[in-house]
Design a protein around this motif. Structure first.
Motif, PDB file in Angstrom:
ATOM      1  N   VAL A  47       4.854   0.470   1.931  1.00 31.73           N
ATOM      2  CA  VAL A  47       3.412   0.167   0.972  1.00 31.73           C
ATOM      3  C   VAL A  47       3.830   0.247  -0.298  1.00 31.73           C
ATOM      4  O   VAL A  47       3.439  -0.260  -1.239  1.00 31.73           O
ATOM      5  N   GLU A  48       4.740   1.501  -0.790  1.00 30.59           N
ATOM      6  CA  GLU A  48       5.020   1.686  -1.911  1.00 30.59           C
ATOM      7  C   GLU A  48       6.222   0.712  -2.674  1.00 30.59           C
ATOM      8  O   GLU A  48       5.956   0.022  -3.712  1.00 30.59           O
ATOM      9  N   GLU A  49       6.970   0.271  -1.537  1.00 28.96           N
ATOM     10  CA  GLU A  49       7.885  -0.955  -2.212  1.00 28.96           C
ATOM     11  C   GLU A  49       7.216  -2.236  -2.438  1.00 28.96           C
ATOM     12  O   GLU A  49       7.634  -2.961  -3.361  1.00 28.96           O
ATOM     13  N   ILE A  50       6.202  -2.489  -1.398  1.00 27.80           N
ATOM     14  CA  ILE A  50       5.845  -4.007  -1.906  1.00 27.80           C
ATOM     15  C   ILE A  50       4.449  -3.889  -2.343  1.00 27.80           C
ATOM     16  O   ILE A  50       3.905  -5.094  -2.681  1.00 27.80           O
ATOM     17  N   LYS A  51       4.030  -2.614  -2.796  1.00 30.47           N
ATOM     18  CA  LYS A  51       2.727  -2.488  -3.494  1.00 30.47           C
ATOM     19  C   LYS A  51       1.523  -3.147  -2.651  1.00 30.47           C
ATOM     20  O   LYS A  51       0.610  -3.961  -3.311  1.00 30.47           O
ATOM     21  N   GLY A  52       1.622  -2.753  -1.662  1.00 24.77           N
ATOM     22  CA  GLY A  52       0.330  -3.267  -0.497  1.00 24.77           C
ATOM     23  C   GLY A  52      -0.693  -2.030  -0.433  1.00 24.77           C
ATOM     24  O   GLY A  52      -0.431  -0.714  -0.933  1.00 24.77           O
ATOM     25  N   ASN A  53      -1.634  -2.374   0.517  1.00 26.74           N
ATOM     26  CA  ASN A  53      -2.463  -1.205   0.806  1.00 26.74           C
ATOM     27  C   ASN A  53      -2.212  -0.898   2.669  1.00 26.74           C
ATOM     28  O   ASN A  53      -1.760  -1.776   3.176  1.00 26.74           O
ATOM     29  N   GLN A  54      -2.141   0.546   2.603  1.00 21.40           N
ATOM     30  CA  GLN A  54      -1.665   1.052   3.898  1.00 21.40           C
ATOM     31  C   GLN A  54      -2.404   0.210   5.204  1.00 21.40           C
ATOM     32  O   GLN A  54      -1.842  -0.108   6.062  1.00 21.40           O
ATOM     33  N   SER A  55      -3.746  -0.009   5.073  1.00 22.40           N
ATOM     34  CA  SER A  55      -4.266  -0.404   6.205  1.00 22.40           C
ATOM     35  C   SER A  55      -3.734  -1.885   6.548  1.00 22.40           C
ATOM     36  O   SER A  55      -3.435  -2.437   7.546  1.00 22.40           O
ATOM     37  N   ASN A  56      -3.603  -2.764   5.255  1.00 24.06           N
ATOM     38  CA  ASN A  56      -3.085  -4.335   5.652  1.00 24.06           C
ATOM     39  C   ASN A  56      -1.858  -4.242   5.776  1.00 24.06           C
ATOM     40  O   ASN A  56      -1.257  -4.905   7.181  1.00 24.06           O
ATOM     41  N   ILE A  57      -0.863  -3.277   5.503  1.00 24.13           N
ATOM     42  CA  ILE A  57       0.538  -3.078   6.114  1.00 24.13           C
ATOM     43  C   ILE A  57       0.646  -3.019   7.404  1.00 24.13           C
ATOM     44  O   ILE A  57       1.209  -3.309   8.183  1.00 24.13           O
ATOM     45  N   SER A  58      -0.209  -2.000   7.853  1.00 30.00           N
ATOM     46  CA  SER A  58      -0.306  -1.282   9.289  1.00 30.00           C
ATOM     47  C   SER A  58      -0.614  -2.561  10.292  1.00 30.00           C
ATOM     48  O   SER A  58       0.194  -2.743  11.381  1.00 30.00           O
ATOM     49  N   GLN A  59      -1.438  -3.168   9.984  1.00 33.42           N
ATOM     50  CA  GLN A  59      -1.814  -4.451  10.626  1.00 33.42           C
ATOM     51  C   GLN A  59      -0.857  -5.296  10.608  1.00 33.42           C
ATOM     52  O   GLN A  59      -0.567  -6.026  11.793  1.00 33.42           O
ATOM     53  N   HIS A  60      -0.128  -5.671   9.684  1.00 36.49           N
ATOM     54  CA  HIS A  60       0.988  -6.604   9.680  1.00 36.49           C
ATOM     55  C   HIS A  60       2.257  -6.067  10.415  1.00 36.49           C
ATOM     56  O   HIS A  60       2.945  -6.687  11.163  1.00 36.49           O
ATOM     57  N   LEU A  61       2.474  -4.587  10.284  1.00 34.07           N
ATOM     58  CA  LEU A  61       3.378  -3.982  11.195  1.00 34.07           C
ATOM     59  C   LEU A  61       3.253  -4.091  12.805  1.00 34.07           C
ATOM     60  O   LEU A  61       3.864  -4.653  13.384  1.00 34.07           O
ATOM     61  N   ALA A  62       1.810  -4.177  12.965  1.00 34.81           N
ATOM     62  CA  ALA A  62       1.601  -4.231  14.242  1.00 34.81           C
ATOM     63  C   ALA A  62       1.533  -5.788  15.001  1.00 34.81           C
ATOM     64  O   ALA A  62       2.156  -5.898  16.012  1.00 34.81           O
ATOM     65  N   CYS A  63       1.446  -6.677  14.021  1.00 35.74           N
ATOM     66  CA  CYS A  63       1.897  -8.214  14.452  1.00 35.74           C
ATOM     67  C   CYS A  63       3.201  -8.175  14.639  1.00 35.74           C
ATOM     68  O   CYS A  63       3.682  -9.012  15.566  1.00 35.74           O
ATOM     69  N   LEU A  64       4.162  -7.835  13.813  1.00 39.20           N
ATOM     70  CA  LEU A  64       5.356  -7.960  13.727  1.00 39.20           C
ATOM     71  C   LEU A  64       5.958  -7.378  15.202  1.00 39.20           C
ATOM     72  O   LEU A  64       6.732  -7.952  15.697  1.00 39.20           O
ATOM     73  N   LYS A  65       5.564  -6.081  15.291  1.00 37.07           N
ATOM     74  CA  LYS A  65       5.985  -5.435  16.598  1.00 37.07           C
ATOM     75  C   LYS A  65       5.558  -6.035  17.664  1.00 37.07           C
ATOM     76  O   LYS A  65       6.184  -6.400  18.623  1.00 37.07           O
ATOM     77  N   GLY A  66       4.346  -6.625  17.552  1.00 32.70           N
ATOM     78  CA  GLY A  66       3.809  -7.512  18.653  1.00 32.70           C
ATOM     79  C   GLY A  66       4.730  -8.663  19.161  1.00 32.70           C
ATOM     80  O   GLY A  66       4.718  -8.921  20.275  1.00 32.70           O
ATOM     81  N   CYS A  67       5.088  -9.153  17.994  1.00 33.62           N
ATOM     82  CA  CYS A  67       5.892 -10.574  18.076  1.00 33.62           C
ATOM     83  C   CYS A  67       7.356 -10.146  18.455  1.00 33.62           C
ATOM     84  O   CYS A  67       8.054 -11.122  18.786  1.00 33.62           O
ATOM     85  N   GLY A  68       7.576  -8.866  18.576  1.00 34.59           N
ATOM     86  CA  GLY A  68       8.973  -8.584  19.043  1.00 34.59           C
ATOM     87  C   GLY A  68       9.881  -8.578  17.827  1.00 34.59           C
ATOM     88  O   GLY A  68      11.407  -8.520  17.963  1.00 34.59           O
ATOM     89  N   ILE A  69       9.506  -8.790  16.546  1.00 32.69           N
ATOM     90  CA  ILE A  69      10.421  -8.836  15.368  1.00 32.69           C
ATOM     91  C   ILE A  69      10.773  -7.838  14.877  1.00 32.69           C
ATOM     92  O   ILE A  69      12.096  -7.572  14.224  1.00 32.69           O
ATOM     93  N   ILE A  70      10.155  -6.628  15.196  1.00 29.17           N
ATOM     94  CA  ILE A  70      10.564  -5.183  14.527  1.00 29.17           C
ATOM     95  C   ILE A  70      10.435  -4.298  15.696  1.00 29.17           C
ATOM     96  O   ILE A  70       9.770  -4.563  16.737  1.00 29.17           O
TER      97      ILE A  70
END
Length: 99
Positions: free
Chosen positions: A32-55
């Motif tokens: 969040v700090e590095e890309i200047k995003g908001n935590q809720s939005n970043i968490s949703q994107h992390l869930a997507c990336l994890k669900g796709c098997g990318i992270i």
């Protein structure tokens, strides 16, 4: 299956996250700090990336450290950069291009 995988790479914020953790694992707060995003939005994107098997996520105490799943994902991100160098003028001129 390819469509679902490619979907993980099809969003500006998700690409920023992947670039952020390309070389070292990070917590949500660090991302969040590095890309200047908001935590809720970043968490949703992390869930997507994890669900796709990318992270993947690694628990340590109360923190989860996120990293790329493997070297193949890192190589794919690098390949995107290589291909983009060849086609960036066309991409820039594309009327359907979305930043």
């Amino acid at each position: 299956m390819k469509i679902k995988l490619i979907h993980g790479f099809s969003n500006k914020t998700r690409i920023q996250i992947l670039e952020c953790i390309k070389d070292e694992e990070k917590t949500v707060s660090q991302i969040v700090e590095e890309i200047k995003g908001n935590q809720s939005n970043i968490s949703q994107h992390l869930a997507c990336l994890k669900g796709c098997g990318i992270i993947i996520g690694r628990n340590e105490g109360k923190y989860i450290f996120y990293s790329l799943r493997n070297q193949h994902i890192r190589d794919l991100l690098t390949m995107f950069d290589v291909v983009l160098e060849d086609v960036e003028n066309d991409v820039a001129c594309c009327e359907r291009h979305i930043d």
